[in-house]
Design a protein around this motif. Sequence first.
Motif, PDB file in Angstrom:
ATOM      1  N   ARG A 171       0.909  -1.232  -0.045  1.00  0.00           N
ATOM      2  CA  ARG A 171      -0.358  -0.312  -0.134  1.00  0.00           C
ATOM      3  C   ARG A 171       0.992   0.821   0.439  1.00  0.00           C
ATOM      4  O   ARG A 171       1.894   1.321   0.914  1.00  0.00           O
ATOM      5  CB  ARG A 171      -1.160   0.232   1.278  1.00  0.00           C
ATOM      6  CG  ARG A 171      -1.891  -1.429   1.373  1.00  0.00           C
ATOM      7  CD  ARG A 171      -3.546  -0.697   2.394  1.00  0.00           C
ATOM      8  NE  ARG A 171      -2.291  -1.588   3.489  1.00  0.00           N
ATOM      9  CZ  ARG A 171      -2.986  -1.256   4.410  1.00  0.00           C
ATOM     10  NH1 ARG A 171      -3.990   0.029   5.015  1.00  0.00           N
ATOM     11  NH2 ARG A 171      -2.824  -1.629   5.789  1.00  0.00           N
ATOM     12  N   THR A 172      -0.027   2.006  -0.687  1.00  0.00           N
ATOM     13  CA  THR A 172       1.232   3.826  -0.503  1.00  0.00           C
ATOM     14  C   THR A 172       0.254   4.643   0.435  1.00  0.00           C
ATOM     15  O   THR A 172      -0.700   4.443   0.249  1.00  0.00           O
ATOM     16  CB  THR A 172       1.259   4.490  -1.892  1.00  0.00           C
ATOM     17  OG1 THR A 172       1.352   3.060  -3.438  1.00  0.00           O
ATOM     18  CG2 THR A 172       1.746   5.533  -1.761  1.00  0.00           C
ATOM     19  N   ALA A 173       1.522   4.785   0.699  1.00  0.00           N
ATOM     20  CA  ALA A 173       1.038   5.939   2.663  1.00  0.00           C
ATOM     21  C   ALA A 173       0.153   7.397   2.402  1.00  0.00           C
ATOM     22  O   ALA A 173       0.040   7.603   2.270  1.00  0.00           O
ATOM     23  CB  ALA A 173       1.911   5.488   3.929  1.00  0.00           C
ATOM     24  N   ALA A 174       1.537   7.409   1.329  1.00  0.00           N
ATOM     25  CA  ALA A 174       1.734   8.652   1.137  1.00  0.00           C
ATOM     26  C   ALA A 174       2.884   9.476   0.088  1.00  0.00           C
ATOM     27  O   ALA A 174       3.286   8.521  -0.496  1.00  0.00           O
ATOM     28  CB  ALA A 174       1.901   9.578   1.737  1.00  0.00           C
ATOM     29  N   VAL A 175       2.222  10.376  -0.915  1.00  0.00           N
ATOM     30  CA  VAL A 175       3.032  10.794  -2.111  1.00  0.00           C
ATOM     31  C   VAL A 175       3.778  12.515  -1.109  1.00  0.00           C
ATOM     32  O   VAL A 175       3.530  13.694  -1.324  1.00  0.00           O
ATOM     33  CB  VAL A 175       2.983  11.148  -3.709  1.00  0.00           C
ATOM     34  CG1 VAL A 175       3.741  12.058  -3.976  1.00  0.00           C
ATOM     35  CG2 VAL A 175       2.326  10.275  -3.998  1.00  0.00           C
ATOM     36  N   LEU A 176       5.821  12.593  -0.995  1.00  0.00           N
ATOM     37  CA  LEU A 176       5.937  13.415  -0.136  1.00  0.00           C
ATOM     38  C   LEU A 176       6.640  14.513  -1.221  1.00  0.00           C
ATOM     39  O   LEU A 176       7.659  13.402  -1.729  1.00  0.00           O
ATOM     40  CB  LEU A 176       6.952  13.127   0.907  1.00  0.00           C
ATOM     41  CG  LEU A 176       5.938  11.820   1.599  1.00  0.00           C
ATOM     42  CD1 LEU A 176       7.199  11.444   2.190  1.00  0.00           C
ATOM     43  CD2 LEU A 176       5.044  12.168   3.105  1.00  0.00           C
ATOM     44  N   THR A 177       6.424  15.265  -1.149  1.00  0.00           N
ATOM     45  CA  THR A 177       7.316  16.887  -2.016  1.00  0.00           C
ATOM     46  C   THR A 177       7.387  17.831  -1.598  1.00  0.00           C
ATOM     47  O   THR A 177       6.857  18.583  -0.175  1.00  0.00           O
ATOM     48  CB  THR A 177       6.260  16.660  -2.869  1.00  0.00           C
ATOM     49  OG1 THR A 177       4.538  17.393  -2.351  1.00  0.00           O
ATOM     50  CG2 THR A 177       4.979  15.484  -4.089  1.00  0.00           C
ATOM     51  N   GLY A 178       8.409  18.157  -1.640  1.00  0.00           N
ATOM     52  CA  GLY A 178       8.864  19.465  -1.278  1.00  0.00           C
ATOM     53  C   GLY A 178       9.516  20.109   0.390  1.00  0.00           C
ATOM     54  O   GLY A 178       8.808  19.126   0.816  1.00  0.00           O
ATOM     55  N   ASP A 179       9.949  21.175   0.390  1.00  0.00           N
ATOM     56  CA  ASP A 179      10.380  21.393   1.829  1.00  0.00           C
ATOM     57  C   ASP A 179       9.391  21.551   2.410  1.00  0.00           C
ATOM     58  O   ASP A 179       9.795  22.140   3.229  1.00  0.00           O
ATOM     59  CB  ASP A 179      11.198  22.476   1.143  1.00  0.00           C
ATOM     60  CG  ASP A 179      12.710  22.239   0.780  1.00  0.00           C
ATOM     61  OD1 ASP A 179      13.054  21.725   0.628  1.00  0.00           O
ATOM     62  OD2 ASP A 179      13.140  22.994   0.110  1.00  0.00           O
ATOM     63  N   ASP A 180       7.791  22.138   2.120  1.00  0.00           N
ATOM     64  CA  ASP A 180       6.639  21.921   3.310  1.00  0.00           C
ATOM     65  C   ASP A 180       6.843  20.987   4.111  1.00  0.00           C
ATOM     66  O   ASP A 180       6.320  21.300   4.875  1.00  0.00           O
ATOM     67  CB  ASP A 180       5.496  22.813   3.049  1.00  0.00           C
ATOM     68  CG  ASP A 180       4.930  21.373   1.990  1.00  0.00           C
ATOM     69  OD1 ASP A 180       5.840  21.006   0.785  1.00  0.00           O
ATOM     70  OD2 ASP A 180       3.736  21.544   0.535  1.00  0.00           O
ATOM     71  N   GLN A 181       6.858  19.974   3.506  1.00  0.00           N
ATOM     72  CA  GLN A 181       6.708  18.707   4.070  1.00  0.00           C
ATOM     73  C   GLN A 181       7.877  17.674   3.753  1.00  0.00           C
ATOM     74  O   GLN A 181       7.848  17.399   5.693  1.00  0.00           O
ATOM     75  CB  GLN A 181       5.374  17.696   3.241  1.00  0.00           C
ATOM     76  CG  GLN A 181       5.239  16.588   3.796  1.00  0.00           C
ATOM     77  CD  GLN A 181       3.914  15.615   2.974  1.00  0.00           C
ATOM     78  OE1 GLN A 181       3.909  16.864   1.789  1.00  0.00           O
ATOM     79  NE2 GLN A 181       3.748  14.801   3.949  1.00  0.00           N
TER      80      GLN A 181
END
Length: 311
Positions: A171-181
Amino acid sequence: MIMIAGEYDISNLVGNVTWSGDRDQMARKLAFDYIHTDQDYNIKGPDIPLGTRIMMYDDLGALKFDGVVLSLEKEESDVKIKLSCQDMAFYLKSEVYNTYKGTPAEITGAVCAEFGIATGMLADNGKTVEVVSTGEKSIYQIITSAYEEAGMDVHIHMDGLILCAEEYGARTAAVLTGDDQVISAAYKSSIENLVDQVLILSNKGKFIRKLQDEENITVYGMVQKIYKKSGGKKDADEEALKLIRGVENTGSITITARDFECITGRKVMVIKAGSSILGLFSVVSDNHTISNGEHKVTLGLDFKGVKDEEE
């Protein structure tokens, strides 16, 4: 976040919270402190003895942890008590005396039934295996042995009171992008556990054949292990190949969490410009810290074992 201790809702008394998991630990862990003092009559913190059932829910009411208090700590000068808990997988440490034969899911169901443990989703590849315990294996070890014998890499976990087993990265939990996350990232590449040649010997010590990773031998030199056949039915080549180890790439990222979904056993997509950690990874450890309204997570990542989404 809602925290229930026995029959009490202690959410407004809870301070710092750490919720964690790791592929090498049997149960998920929860540690938190809560206000409890006899010095201020305006503060009514309930007594929470060892063995108390602890349940943690997210803000939407979804159960995230169901376990028991295993230890407590208190400084006499402090107004807080710190509790350390594990989820219901803690009870998988019970030792077993039996012989099991069947697919991994069948063996898991059988050993759990002996101890009154409900099972849910259980990954299976249909391969029949045999696991024997004369008292030296726990419930957890019986289950892990069954899956390992069948050649499956699974994450065994509790969903409340229900035991589940799913393949890593299912299962994919999340797509994590950018310095905000993505707050920070660290990367490690190592050949400390390198093994690129295995000699297969008979149970009497006679040489049978040699397995090699010629590419790694050329680049890094030769590190050898020896596999001796036993009287069992295990395929010697298959077992010897499990000893071959090459370059191990691992990493970790720390993120600001938006929910509780990034946990061990799932996968995450990391998209961060300028980082060596970019792509799809299995989560092999997670450590959630919640304090003063901030929720941060450090994820340990494995660079192998998850296929590209487009395959």
